[in-house]
Structure formats: structure tokens, C-alpha cells
Design an enzyme around this catalytic site. Structure first.
Site, PDB file in Angstrom:
ATOM      1  N   TYR A  57       0.995  -1.798   0.046  1.00  0.00           N
ATOM      2  CA  TYR A  57       0.317   0.080   0.035  1.00  0.00           C
ATOM      3  C   TYR A  57       0.788   1.215  -0.159  1.00  0.00           C
ATOM      4  O   TYR A  57       1.377   1.788   1.357  1.00  0.00           O
ATOM      5  CB  TYR A  57      -0.758  -0.149   1.387  1.00  0.00           C
ATOM      6  CG  TYR A  57      -2.316  -1.159   1.234  1.00  0.00           C
ATOM      7  CD1 TYR A  57      -2.102  -2.177   0.389  1.00  0.00           C
ATOM      8  CD2 TYR A  57      -2.944  -1.457   2.159  1.00  0.00           C
ATOM      9  CE1 TYR A  57      -3.014  -3.049  -0.411  1.00  0.00           C
ATOM     10  CE2 TYR A  57      -2.989  -3.015   2.489  1.00  0.00           C
ATOM     11  CZ  TYR A  57      -3.861  -3.397   1.394  1.00  0.00           C
ATOM     12  OH  TYR A  57      -4.494  -4.406   1.386  1.00  0.00           O
ATOM     13  N   HIS A 124      -0.500 -12.160   1.373  1.00  0.00           N
ATOM     14  CA  HIS A 124      -1.045 -11.387   0.467  1.00  0.00           C
ATOM     15  C   HIS A 124      -2.214 -11.765  -0.816  1.00  0.00           C
ATOM     16  O   HIS A 124      -3.213 -11.702  -0.757  1.00  0.00           O
ATOM     17  CB  HIS A 124       0.007  -9.668  -0.136  1.00  0.00           C
ATOM     18  CG  HIS A 124      -1.097  -8.779  -0.431  1.00  0.00           C
ATOM     19  ND1 HIS A 124      -0.348  -7.571  -0.103  1.00  0.00           N
ATOM     20  CD2 HIS A 124      -2.012  -8.577   0.148  1.00  0.00           C
ATOM     21  CE1 HIS A 124      -1.475  -6.601  -0.020  1.00  0.00           C
ATOM     22  NE2 HIS A 124      -2.375  -7.456  -0.562  1.00  0.00           N
ATOM     23  N   PRO A 204     -15.870  -4.850   2.160  1.00  0.00           N
ATOM     24  CA  PRO A 204     -17.846  -4.961   2.543  1.00  0.00           C
ATOM     25  C   PRO A 204     -18.947  -4.319   1.697  1.00  0.00           C
ATOM     26  O   PRO A 204     -20.037  -3.645   1.823  1.00  0.00           O
ATOM     27  CB  PRO A 204     -17.411  -5.286   3.685  1.00  0.00           C
ATOM     28  CG  PRO A 204     -16.634  -3.719   4.447  1.00  0.00           C
ATOM     29  CD  PRO A 204     -15.646  -3.721   3.398  1.00  0.00           C
ATOM     30  N   LEU A 205     -18.626  -2.778   1.362  1.00  0.00           N
ATOM     31  CA  LEU A 205     -19.285  -2.417   0.798  1.00  0.00           C
ATOM     32  C   LEU A 205     -18.502  -1.642  -0.832  1.00  0.00           C
ATOM     33  O   LEU A 205     -19.760  -0.842  -1.637  1.00  0.00           O
ATOM     34  CB  LEU A 205     -18.748  -0.023   2.049  1.00  0.00           C
ATOM     35  CG  LEU A 205     -19.359  -0.286   2.795  1.00  0.00           C
ATOM     36  CD1 LEU A 205     -18.753   0.798   3.407  1.00  0.00           C
ATOM     37  CD2 LEU A 205     -20.568  -1.178   3.638  1.00  0.00           C
ATOM     38  N   GLY A 206     -18.548  -2.745  -1.090  1.00  0.00           N
ATOM     39  CA  GLY A 206     -18.198  -3.047  -2.818  1.00  0.00           C
ATOM     40  C   GLY A 206     -17.703  -1.974  -3.850  1.00  0.00           C
ATOM     41  O   GLY A 206     -17.658  -0.874  -4.634  1.00  0.00           O
ATOM     42  N   ARG A 207     -16.301  -1.094  -2.708  1.00  0.00           N
ATOM     43  CA  ARG A 207     -15.659  -0.336  -3.259  1.00  0.00           C
ATOM     44  C   ARG A 207     -16.412   0.816  -3.218  1.00  0.00           C
ATOM     45  O   ARG A 207     -16.531   1.849  -3.816  1.00  0.00           O
ATOM     46  CB  ARG A 207     -14.993   0.116  -4.179  1.00  0.00           C
ATOM     47  CG  ARG A 207     -13.756  -1.755  -4.026  1.00  0.00           C
ATOM     48  CD  ARG A 207     -13.408  -1.955  -5.574  1.00  0.00           C
ATOM     49  NE  ARG A 207     -12.193  -2.799  -5.001  1.00  0.00           N
ATOM     50  CZ  ARG A 207     -12.758  -4.019  -4.850  1.00  0.00           C
ATOM     51  NH1 ARG A 207     -13.976  -4.608  -5.466  1.00  0.00           N
ATOM     52  NH2 ARG A 207     -11.631  -5.238  -5.122  1.00  0.00           N
ATOM     53  N   GLY A 208     -17.762   1.414  -2.139  1.00  0.00           N
ATOM     54  CA  GLY A 208     -18.218   2.701  -2.754  1.00  0.00           C
ATOM     55  C   GLY A 208     -19.832   1.983  -2.554  1.00  0.00           C
ATOM     56  O   GLY A 208     -20.617   2.987  -3.049  1.00  0.00           O
ATOM     57  N   PHE A 209     -19.747   1.117  -4.217  1.00  0.00           N
ATOM     58  CA  PHE A 209     -21.029   1.159  -4.936  1.00  0.00           C
ATOM     59  C   PHE A 209     -22.027   0.583  -3.909  1.00  0.00           C
ATOM     60  O   PHE A 209     -22.954   1.800  -4.193  1.00  0.00           O
ATOM     61  CB  PHE A 209     -21.086   0.436  -6.326  1.00  0.00           C
ATOM     62  CG  PHE A 209     -21.548  -0.119  -6.828  1.00  0.00           C
ATOM     63  CD1 PHE A 209     -21.524   0.353  -8.721  1.00  0.00           C
ATOM     64  CD2 PHE A 209     -22.873  -0.456  -7.033  1.00  0.00           C
ATOM     65  CE1 PHE A 209     -22.158   0.638  -9.139  1.00  0.00           C
ATOM     66  CE2 PHE A 209     -23.815  -0.089  -7.786  1.00  0.00           C
ATOM     67  CZ  PHE A 209     -23.506   0.011  -9.420  1.00  0.00           C
TER      68      PHE A 209
END
Length: 328
Positions: A57, A124, A204-209
């Protein structure tokens, strides 16, 4: 305060909502270290203690950011980091779980994090050129030396998990899991339950979707991962908005936000699963942490399942090059 859970049977205990830190250093648009540090400090105030990083990262800068944020607070946090990529000129060019690379990464991660131990060390991505028994055996030696407390693997299949756990106890498996990515439900989660291994759900939020706040791929900068995400492409974005619009409607009816609904649903899936929604902003952090106080009843869960049964995700998880790193 965030509720605590146990992951695995080796003693790892964390808040069931943690914080994915990757976006603070790359992949999701412009970064702001000062705002990220404010977010990390606010997370501690709210009872979050589980922070997910990796050498990749940045590369490297995310671990350094955590050192700055947690100086003098090391005992308050559980830090997970990862090894296993070959990085050249700031770019990931392949996988490398060799003993030499593992030694180098552990030593350098300890320095970047400003600590003498890593709480959770993950591989990873699977390295198909090295038997998992060799990799986990080498990882286990760092546990014996006191440099690492607990071991984990990311995005691995059932057979790999069984072989790894037979070599050295694995505390946690990390993988993508959300309302629109449920690939772990059939084999992985039941296996982990049987073996006594915890699960950590990233994205868990679908990359914000799934929050209803995302845009299609063309709206993002070239350095934003979502520009290359098949599910954000124009031809798939429209089809996937059925899910987000339906989630928004349910959330509004139940007096919660779409993000809180998505996280609360995940937290019903296993008593030994943590979720690590990523954010670099205090506002979104506070919204996400509030999901720990949301209890979905049977009728609500049935409504969500009925919704999911009416829809199929459009687009693959990743483009083809990235999918090659997934052990499924």
C-alpha cells in the site's frame, strides 16, 4: 464502542468493525495524510482497534502513516500487514513468497511501523511457485521469534487453507465479501467454522458502490482503482444500480444508511468475522462504526435475501490480470 470478537483459536481478539487503510495511501483518488491521521485517531476514540495495512500500500507509505498515527499508542492497536508481492519501481510486478523476500519484508515492515512485533502477518496473495507448507512454515518461525503474533492468508481457496492450517495454526483468512460478492459462502466460511479460523471481509461496501454514492468508471481519475473495475464500467454500472437503489429504499425504510445496512447484514453472517470498510474520512468512519449498533431482525434479513434473489451482479470482480492472483 465497537463489540469485540475472537478470530481463530490462538488468542486474536479485535473489534468486529476495523479499518481498511489502503485508500489512505493509494488507489482511491487524492490522499491527505492529515485527514487520514485524524480518521485513525477518531477510530481509536470510537473503539476501533483493528487496522489493516500492507507493504504494497503506497507502496510502503501506508505502514509509515500508521507509525505516525499510533506513536505512543502501540498497545491500543492490532495491526495487520502483508507480504508476498514483488515490487519494482513502486509497481507490483508479480508475487514472491520466497523465504528471502519474507525475511526482508518482515524486517522492513517492523521498521516502517516503528514496532518490534506485527500482530497479524498475512500472505497477500498465493505464490503458485512455492508450496504453501513452505511459506507458512517460514511465517511460523517469526511467531516463534516473537516478531509476529498471528498468521493469516488472503484470497485463498479451501485446499490451500487446509494445507496451511495443518502446517501452522492460521488465525484468520481475509477475502472480499459483501452484498454483491458472496463467493466465500459455499466452501470457505463453512470450512473456517470447522477449523476454528476467523474471517476478515474487505471491500464490504463494494468499493463504495453499495453506499449509493459511487459513480461509473469514467468519472474517476486514472489513479483510482474503480476506473478499471469491471463492475463500475458503463455497461455494468447501470445494471448494478438496481441493487444500490433497492438497498437505499430498504435503508430509508429502516432508518439507517445504505452503508450501515450492508455492514450490519455482513455481521450477521458469522460470529467470528470482522469487517474492515476502508475510508480516509472521519464522516464515513463514524457512519460505518454506527453499524455495530444495528440489529437486523429475521424479517429484514428475509427482505434482503429476497432482493438479492431478484438480481445478479454484472461484471467480474477484477479485470483478468488481477483475477490471476486469486486462488479459487
Amino acid at each position: 464502542m465497537v463489540s469485540k470478537i475472537s478470530l481463530g483459536t490462538q488468542g486474536l481478539r479485535v473489534g468486529r468493525i476495523g479499518l481498511g487503510c489502503m485508500g489512505m495511501s493509494q488507489w482511491y483518488g487524492a490522499t491527505d495524510d492529515n485527514e487520514s491521521i485524524r480518521t485513525l485517531h477518531r477510530a481509536l476514540e470510537l473503539g476501533v482497534d483493528f487496522f489493516d495495512s500492507a507493504e504494497a500500500y503506497g507502496p510502503y507509505t501506508n505502514e509509515q502513516l500508521l507509525q505516525r498515527a499510533f506513536a505512543g499508542r502501540r498497545e491500543q492497536v492490532v495491526i495487520a500487514t502483508k507480504f508476498g508481492f514483488r515490487i519494482q519501481d513502486g509497481q507490483i510486478v508479480g508475487v514472491d513468497s520466497s523465504a528471502a523476500n519474507l525475511q526482508k519484508v518482515v524486517d522492513q515492515s517492523l521498521k516502517r511501523l516503528g514496532t518490534d512485533y506485527i500482530d497479524v502477518l498475512y500472505q497477500h496473495r498465493l505464490d503458485p511457485t512455492i508450496p504453501i507448507e513452505e511459506v507458512v512454515g517460514a511465517m511460523g518461525r517469526f511467531v516463534e521469534q516473537g516478531k509476529v503474533k498471528y498468521l493469516g492468508l488472503c484470497e485463498v481457496g479451501a485446499r490451500t487453507i487446509e494445507r496451511a492450517h495443518a502446517t501452522h495454526p492460521i488465525s484468520v483468512i481475509q477475502g472480499e465479501y459483501s452484498l454483491w460478492e458472496r463467493n466465500v459462502e459455499q466452501q470457505i466460511l463453512p470450512l473456517l467454522q470447522n477449523l476454528g479460523i476467523g474471517y476478515v471481509a474487505f471491500c464490504p461496501l463494494g468499493r463504495g458502490f453499495l453506499t449509493g454514492k459511487a459513480a461509473s468508471a469514467s468519472h474517476y481519475d486514472a489513479n483510482d482503482f474503480r476506473q478499471q473495475d469491471p463492475r463500475f464500467r458503463e455497461e455494468n454500472f447501470a445494471a448494478n444500480t438496481f441493487l444500490t437503489e433497492s438497498i437505499q429504499a430498504l435503508a430509508a425504510a429502516w432508518s439507517m444508511t445504505p452503508a450501515q445496512l450492508a455492514l450490519a447484514w455482513l455481521l450477521t453472517r458469522s460470529a467470528h468475522m470482522a469487517v474492515i470498510p476502508g475510508t480516509k474520512r472521519v464522516t464515513y468512519l463514524e457512519e460505518n462504526i454506527a453499524a455495530d449498533g444495528v440489529a437486523l431482525d429475521d424479517e429484514q434479513l428475509q427482505a434482503i435475501e429476497a432482493l438479492l434473489g431478484q438480481w445478479a451482479v454484472a461484471g467480474a470482480r477484477y479485470e483478468q490480470r488481477m483475477m490471476q492472483f486469486i486462488d479459487r
